[in-house]
Write a protein that holds these residues in place. Sequence first.
Motif, PDB file in Angstrom:
ATOM      1  N   LYS A  10     -16.136   0.614  -3.211  1.00 51.37           N
ATOM      2  CA  LYS A  10     -15.521   1.452  -2.193  1.00 51.37           C
ATOM      3  C   LYS A  10     -16.491   1.572  -1.009  1.00 51.37           C
ATOM      4  N   GLY A  11     -15.961   2.104   0.097  1.00 49.98           N
ATOM      5  CA  GLY A  11     -16.829   2.314   1.249  1.00 49.98           C
ATOM      6  C   GLY A  11     -16.539   1.387   2.407  1.00 49.98           C
ATOM      7  N   LYS A  35       0.849  -1.210   0.000  1.00 48.95           N
ATOM      8  CA  LYS A  35       0.000   0.000   0.000  1.00 48.95           C
ATOM      9  C   LYS A  35       0.879   1.252   0.000  1.00 48.95           C
ATOM     10  N   ASP A  43      -7.267   8.050  -4.330  1.00 46.32           N
ATOM     11  CA  ASP A  43      -7.999   7.265  -3.339  1.00 46.32           C
ATOM     12  C   ASP A  43      -7.752   5.774  -3.544  1.00 46.32           C
ATOM     13  N   GLY A  44      -8.026   5.013  -2.518  1.00 44.43           N
ATOM     14  CA  GLY A  44      -7.898   3.565  -2.574  1.00 44.43           C
ATOM     15  C   GLY A  44      -9.205   2.917  -3.017  1.00 44.43           C
ATOM     16  N   ALA A  45      -9.267   1.591  -2.906  1.00 45.41           N
ATOM     17  CA  ALA A  45     -10.481   0.850  -3.259  1.00 45.41           C
ATOM     18  C   ALA A  45     -10.510  -0.439  -2.457  1.00 45.41           C
ATOM     19  N   GLU A  84     -16.665  10.319  -0.964  1.00 45.56           N
ATOM     20  CA  GLU A  84     -15.666   9.909  -1.965  1.00 45.56           C
ATOM     21  C   GLU A  84     -16.233  10.017  -3.383  1.00 45.56           C
TER      22      GLU A  84
HETATM   23  C1  5RP Z   1     -13.104   4.032   2.309  1.00 43.50           C
HETATM   24  C2  5RP Z   1     -12.654   3.403   1.040  1.00 43.50           C
HETATM   25  C3  5RP Z   1     -11.233   2.982   0.955  1.00 43.50           C
HETATM   26  O1  5RP Z   1     -10.672   3.498  -0.194  1.00 43.50           O
HETATM   27  C4  5RP Z   1     -11.185   1.482   0.893  1.00 43.50           C
HETATM   28  O2  5RP Z   1     -11.876   0.951   2.011  1.00 43.50           O
HETATM   29  C5  5RP Z   1      -9.736   0.972   0.903  1.00 43.50           C
HETATM   30  O3  5RP Z   1      -9.188   1.113   2.175  1.00 43.50           O
HETATM   31  P1  5RP Z   1      -7.713   0.713   2.507  1.00 43.50           P
HETATM   32  O4  5RP Z   1      -6.805   1.640   1.766  1.00 43.50           O
HETATM   33  O5  5RP Z   1      -7.619   0.883   4.016  1.00 43.50           O
HETATM   34  O6  5RP Z   1      -7.501  -0.732   2.110  1.00 43.50           O
HETATM   35  O7  5RP Z   1     -13.395   3.231   0.109  1.00 43.50           O
HETATM   36  O8  5RP Z   1     -14.472   4.318   2.301  1.00 43.50           O
END
Ligand code: 5RP
Length: 221
Positions: free
Chosen positions: A94-95, A7, A81-83, A103
Amino acid sequence: MTQDELKKLAAEKAVEFVPENEYIGIGTGSTVNFFIEALGKSGKKIKGGVTTSKKSSELMAQYGIPEVQPNEVQRLAVYIDGADEINHSLQMIKGGGGAHLPEKIVAMLSDKFVCIADESKYVSLLGKFPLPLEVIPMARSMVSREIMKMGGQPELRIGYKSLHGNDIVDVHGLDLSQPLTMERKLNELTGLVENGIFAERPADLLILAKESGIEIITPHA
Ligand code: 5RP
């Protein structure tokens, strides 16, 4: 490498995609936390960042990254942003952190969406990860019944409220083989504020951190 190391690798690469002297969007989650840290340490100057959670705001302040409110900007140059899951068309679930409503708003405001993820998130079919729904509290049972009719098993996220004071219902077992159709269909349910499918606004680019190194992926069918 651990998942956190992967990550971090993706997050550090994302700093290259941030233009100086522009407004940007900043998501939520552990991968984004690494990004905020990397951006802060890079010394790169942005005009301001629109954030999607209190946690991201706090971290931005800690690293001296200026924050701007979404209603004060017309466009954002890039959104990082991540996913929870991302497919080959760069559509996402996401979420997982319950922040998919802000987001999605920030993603819609952005010219470019750069998703950062470790390789475990890259899937051929969305849907193994339970789909988060943000629901107005008084509609929770009604929406859950409609979800069951659609073949999903809803589960209320206990002890959690979204940034806007709503409930989060995580749905298992929905058929997400047509993400765009399902994203639109779910949002037709009264009382459902937003679902965690990002197909209307997929990512434009994925920075995927793998054991073998970074791969930059653009959408393909
Ligand atoms: C938050 C999200 C995040 O992007 C998703 O949960 C990924 O999280 P992480 O980087 O901790 O694995 O959608 O609402």
